[in-house]
Design an enzyme around this catalytic site. Structure first.
Site, PDB file in Angstrom:
ATOM      1  N   GLU A 163       0.834  -1.212   0.000  1.00 33.06           N
ATOM      2  CA  GLU A 163       0.000   0.000   0.000  1.00 33.06           C
ATOM      3  C   GLU A 163       0.863   1.255   0.000  1.00 33.06           C
ATOM      4  O   GLU A 163       2.086   1.201   0.180  1.00 33.06           O
ATOM      5  CB  GLU A 163      -0.950  -0.033   1.202  1.00 33.06           C
ATOM      6  CG  GLU A 163      -1.930  -1.197   1.078  1.00 33.06           C
ATOM      7  CD  GLU A 163      -3.057  -1.165   2.100  1.00 33.06           C
ATOM      8  OE1 GLU A 163      -2.962  -0.434   3.102  1.00 33.06           O
ATOM      9  OE2 GLU A 163      -4.031  -1.915   1.876  1.00 33.06           O
TER      10      GLU A 163
ATOM     11  N   GLU B 206      -1.298  -9.835  -6.527  1.00 32.63           N
ATOM     12  CA  GLU B 206      -1.220 -10.543  -7.815  1.00 32.63           C
ATOM     13  C   GLU B 206      -0.291  -9.814  -8.776  1.00 32.63           C
ATOM     14  O   GLU B 206       0.526 -10.418  -9.474  1.00 32.63           O
ATOM     15  CB  GLU B 206      -2.609 -10.639  -8.454  1.00 32.63           C
ATOM     16  CG  GLU B 206      -3.637 -11.402  -7.644  1.00 32.63           C
ATOM     17  CD  GLU B 206      -4.426 -10.509  -6.685  1.00 32.63           C
ATOM     18  OE1 GLU B 206      -3.829  -9.590  -6.084  1.00 32.63           O
ATOM     19  OE2 GLU B 206      -5.636 -10.746  -6.540  1.00 32.63           O
TER      20      GLU B 206
END
Ligand code: THU
Length: 144
Positions: free
Chosen positions: A50, A61
């Site tokens: 993040e 992913e």
């Protein structure tokens, strides 16, 4: 690679779940791990990363795809994703739309498998085609 082989599926789930320890998710507290199985049997891992500006956030992913492609690997069989706020997730964490599209770039959607799991005993397997029907891909631009 045989995904009817439960041992292989369970291994991928364990790898994805273990990756959650590296997740950098101070804003959402939602920790995601991914295990991307390449055509040669190698597994590339990823976690979400993040950012204080929010939009630069990387999903687990896409972290895994970027790691593989940056090492010259572009053939993939499957990805396993485990995510949630809990220590052991109680529900599936399916790839977001952006990640589905990124996976689409490097695989045959009818063949590529997405393993959604909470733990090694609880999972379901989908094709990317099921998660991203009527997709737009390299073939639309005549790139094989
Ligand atoms: N996240 C992933 O890592 N993969 C997805 O496909 C969906 C969302 C992450 C991004 C963010 O850090 C957190 O989950 C909450 O959205």
């Amino acid at each position: 690679m045989d995904l009817t082989d439960k041992k292989l599926v369970r291994e991928l789930i364990e790898i994805a779940a273990a990756q959650r320890q590296y997740s950098y998710a101070p804003y959402s507290g939602y920790r995601v791990g991914a295990a991307l199985l390449a055509g040669d049997g190698q597994v590339y891992t990823g976690c979400n990363v993040e950012n204080a500006a929010y939009s630069p956030t990387l999903c687990a992913e896409r972290t895994a795809v970027g790691k593989a492609v940056s090492e010259g690997v572009r053939e993939f069989e499957a990805i396993c994703v485990v995510g949630g706020k809990e220590e052991v997730p109680t529900s599936y964490s399916a790839p977001c739309g952006v990640c589905r599209q990124v996976l689409r770039e490097f695989c045959d959607p009818a063949a590529f498998r997405v393993i959604l799991a909470t733990d090694p005993e609880h999972y379901d397997i989908y094709t990317l085609q099921e998660l991203l029907p009527q997709s737009f891909g390299p073939d639309n631009l005549s790139v094989p």
